[in-house]
Design a protein around this motif. Sequence first.
Motif, PDB file in Angstrom:
ATOM      1  N   LYS A   2       0.838  -1.190   0.000  1.00  0.00           N
ATOM      2  CA  LYS A   2       0.000   0.000   0.000  1.00  0.00           C
ATOM      3  C   LYS A   2       0.879   1.247   0.000  1.00  0.00           C
ATOM      4  CE  LYS A   2      -4.078   1.788   2.239  1.00  0.00           C
ATOM      5  NZ  LYS A   2      -5.100   1.593   3.234  1.00  0.00           N
ATOM      6  N   THR A   3       0.601   2.131  -0.949  1.00  0.00           N
ATOM      7  CA  THR A   3       1.357   3.380  -0.970  1.00  0.00           C
ATOM      8  C   THR A   3       0.392   4.560  -1.039  1.00  0.00           C
ATOM      9  OG1 THR A   3       1.521   3.153  -3.353  1.00  0.00           O
ATOM     10  CG2 THR A   3       3.430   2.468  -2.093  1.00  0.00           C
ATOM     11  N   PHE A   4       0.904   5.731  -0.726  1.00  0.00           N
ATOM     12  CA  PHE A   4       0.063   6.924  -0.750  1.00  0.00           C
ATOM     13  C   PHE A   4       0.606   7.902  -1.767  1.00  0.00           C
ATOM     14  CE2 PHE A   4      -0.304   5.050   3.420  1.00  0.00           C
ATOM     15  CZ  PHE A   4      -1.680   4.991   3.560  1.00  0.00           C
ATOM     16  N   GLU A   5      -0.308   8.594  -2.432  1.00  0.00           N
ATOM     17  CA  GLU A   5       0.118   9.530  -3.464  1.00  0.00           C
ATOM     18  C   GLU A   5      -0.726  10.798  -3.329  1.00  0.00           C
ATOM     19  OE1 GLU A   5       0.631   7.476  -7.315  1.00  0.00           O
ATOM     20  OE2 GLU A   5      -0.264   9.299  -8.132  1.00  0.00           O
ATOM     21  N   GLN A 451      -0.764  -3.494  -6.540  1.00  0.00           N
ATOM     22  CA  GLN A 451      -0.263  -2.233  -6.026  1.00  0.00           C
ATOM     23  C   GLN A 451      -1.471  -1.428  -5.580  1.00  0.00           C
ATOM     24  OE1 GLN A 451       2.465  -0.715  -5.335  1.00  0.00           O
ATOM     25  NE2 GLN A 451       3.875  -2.318  -6.014  1.00  0.00           N
ATOM     26  N   GLU A 452      -1.567  -1.181  -4.278  1.00  0.00           N
ATOM     27  CA  GLU A 452      -2.698  -0.407  -3.811  1.00  0.00           C
ATOM     28  C   GLU A 452      -2.223   1.020  -3.545  1.00  0.00           C
ATOM     29  OE1 GLU A 452      -4.443  -1.895  -0.218  1.00  0.00           O
ATOM     30  OE2 GLU A 452      -6.108  -0.489  -0.356  1.00  0.00           O
ATOM     31  N   VAL A 453      -2.717   1.928  -4.364  1.00  0.00           N
ATOM     32  CA  VAL A 453      -2.320   3.321  -4.191  1.00  0.00           C
ATOM     33  C   VAL A 453      -3.503   4.105  -3.630  1.00  0.00           C
ATOM     34  CG1 VAL A 453      -1.418   5.380  -5.303  1.00  0.00           C
ATOM     35  CG2 VAL A 453      -0.769   3.126  -6.158  1.00  0.00           C
ATOM     36  N   SER A 454      -3.320   4.667  -2.444  1.00  0.00           N
ATOM     37  CA  SER A 454      -4.371   5.510  -1.879  1.00  0.00           C
ATOM     38  C   SER A 454      -4.084   6.954  -2.253  1.00  0.00           C
ATOM     39  CB  SER A 454      -4.417   5.384  -0.364  1.00  0.00           C
ATOM     40  OG  SER A 454      -4.851   4.116  -0.006  1.00  0.00           O
ATOM     41  N   LEU A 544      -1.971  10.259   8.115  1.00  0.00           N
ATOM     42  CA  LEU A 544      -2.932  10.186   7.020  1.00  0.00           C
ATOM     43  C   LEU A 544      -4.285   9.936   7.641  1.00  0.00           C
ATOM     44  CD1 LEU A 544      -0.507   8.147   4.971  1.00  0.00           C
ATOM     45  CD2 LEU A 544      -1.812   9.985   3.913  1.00  0.00           C
ATOM     46  N   ALA A 545      -5.235  10.816   7.383  1.00  0.00           N
ATOM     47  CA  ALA A 545      -6.493  10.683   8.118  1.00  0.00           C
ATOM     48  C   ALA A 545      -7.664  11.323   7.388  1.00  0.00           C
ATOM     49  CB  ALA A 545      -6.350  11.320   9.497  1.00  0.00           C
ATOM     50  N   ASP A 564      -3.266   5.932   8.378  1.00  0.00           N
ATOM     51  CA  ASP A 564      -1.916   5.422   8.593  1.00  0.00           C
ATOM     52  C   ASP A 564      -1.058   6.510   9.234  1.00  0.00           C
ATOM     53  OD1 ASP A 564       0.179   3.603   8.613  1.00  0.00           O
ATOM     54  OD2 ASP A 564      -0.135   2.993   6.532  1.00  0.00           O
ATOM     55  N   ILE A 565       0.057   6.080   9.776  1.00  0.00           N
ATOM     56  CA  ILE A 565       1.017   7.021  10.357  1.00  0.00           C
ATOM     57  C   ILE A 565       2.346   6.729   9.686  1.00  0.00           C
ATOM     58  CG2 ILE A 565       2.119   7.818  12.491  1.00  0.00           C
ATOM     59  CD1 ILE A 565      -0.279   6.609  14.013  1.00  0.00           C
ATOM     60  N   ILE A 566       2.949   7.777   9.069  1.00  0.00           N
ATOM     61  CA  ILE A 566       4.211   7.550   8.360  1.00  0.00           C
ATOM     62  C   ILE A 566       5.294   8.495   8.876  1.00  0.00           C
ATOM     63  CG2 ILE A 566       3.130   6.560   6.311  1.00  0.00           C
ATOM     64  CD1 ILE A 566       3.349   9.200   4.928  1.00  0.00           C
ATOM     65  N   ASP A 567       6.506   8.253   8.430  1.00  0.00           N
ATOM     66  CA  ASP A 567       7.721   8.942   8.909  1.00  0.00           C
ATOM     67  C   ASP A 567       7.483   9.771  10.156  1.00  0.00           C
ATOM     68  OD1 ASP A 567       6.915  11.640   7.773  1.00  0.00           O
ATOM     69  OD2 ASP A 567       7.262  10.590   5.874  1.00  0.00           O
TER      70      ASP A 567
END
Length: 567
Positions: A2-5, A451-454, A544-545, A564-567
């Motif tokens: 899962k990735t975010f864009e 590839q799941e892109v949110s 990410l919310a 999600d919570i990133i870096d």
Amino acid sequence: MKTFELRTPVSEEVKTALSSYHPVLQQLLYNRGITTTLEAQNFIFPSYERDLHDPFLLPDMEKAVLRIQSAILNNEKVVVFSDYDCDGIPGAVILNDFFSAIGFTNFSTVIPHRHYDGFGLRVKTIETIHKEYRPSLIITVDCGTTDLEAIARAGSYGIDVVVTDHHQPKAELPNAVAVVNPSIGSTYPFSGLCGAGVVFKLVQALILRGGYEVPAGAEKWWLDMVGIATIADMVPLTGENRALAHFGLKVLRKSRRPGIQQLLRAQKVNQSYLTEDDIGFTIGPRINAASRMDTPEDAFQLLATRDEGEAGARVAHLEKLNGERKTAIALITKDIHKRLAASADMPDILVMGNPDWRPSLVGLAANKLAEEHKRPVFLWGRDGNGEYKGSCRSDGTASVVRIMEAVPDVFAEFGGHHFSGGFSVLAEHIHTFSEQLQNAFRTLGDAVAIQEVSLVDAALTLDEINASFLEAQALCAPFGMDNPKPLYIFHNVTPNAVTQFGKTKEHTKLTFSTTGKAREAIAFFRLPEQFLVEPKVGYTVSLLAHVEQSFFMGRLDTRLRIVDIID
Ligand SMILES: [Mn+2]
């Protein structure tokens, strides 16, 4: 994976065109493909008159109306046959309400049993309907388009069938009086209606044609049913459906149906502030629990009744069923955990079954397991006809439909998409089913990876969540298919408290200091390693919310729902 864009920022040209709107609204509209003032106005302010198409543009509508009119005129016995889910049942209620409103009483509503009858109109069901009701007309709701054999059998008994449905047709259409379905032909401008939506169009057409003691526009009171079905059946919330969902929610917030009022009260949902999430999490599961636990009539009566006492009894019964459903799923999961603990190693994909499990319940168990064990899950049970049926769910890494496509011969039927699907296994393959799927999965390797892109709508700061932002976001609701709930990224966020709460501390809450309206971010039922980064007091992260407002216990709350919570 899962990735975010982050979406591209709104272009200067569109920014100018939409300059009268809040900057976040400009971006949300742009992300939804809206670039002109006119498009924006149409999207933000749905209109009943402008957005609902002429029902007579639907294929066969004219024939359907004529046949039903003559049935009413001659007081023929009519059977309304609807699917058992949260689309078919509200659809049946709309016909029930229409017939009741015009004083036509010579009809019965028949809803099949999920476990014993399965989906759609079967030959066996026609036999039963013929024997029990002796109708001269059957009107289907949310099914029928592909039931050629059953409809031919009805014909052999002299029973006419009017199909109302939205499912894709096969090569041949049934030999029915009319097949009213927006997926057929190209006369209807919008093919995304749900089953209850199609019934609503039929009732609209009947009222338009006139001759009944119902004032034009009376059908608007039944939009609550269309709203529930449109949101619960996961049809795109664009075009005509956006208007149906918008006005459906409006009517639902004022609905005088005692069943709706009591169900919401029991769940502490404030009816006047009800949202699409309350349909998804409160109303939908309870309507569906009825059919999963064998009594779809409960759901129908709950929505249709005008009697407070009856409504109360149905609400209580549905609540009990919903509890039993949860227990049954917990038992299935427990059984699986026990088996997993006993086996030496964890297989790449989980394939398990038990003839004693109900196929209608394994999908919900598969959801849970896919998340928990981070791998595709296939579960099967046996239905009332001795057929092995099941559901599969992906954890987001591999496509379940690709895996099934690799071994088509083991299935009597299968379908679905990357993330979830359904299947029935041929009896002779049931003992080697797991092995065959495992082999297929290994052979396919990377070919099944998804590839799941949110897509992230915009980057915001917590301080920007003020009243005008909330107002702007609300103009894009209701959210659902093809109009996803906006997702934001908040960089440089530092929680000053991280708390676990709930009965078994299954929920997580972060607290921040901000001048904005959302001081808390919540993740419900979080699982180990759900977030890329563990939240800690004093550590700065990116969040990410979604931004949500909910009316609970008499208070309007604004908070973030963590994705999600990133870096
Ligand atoms: Mn449907």
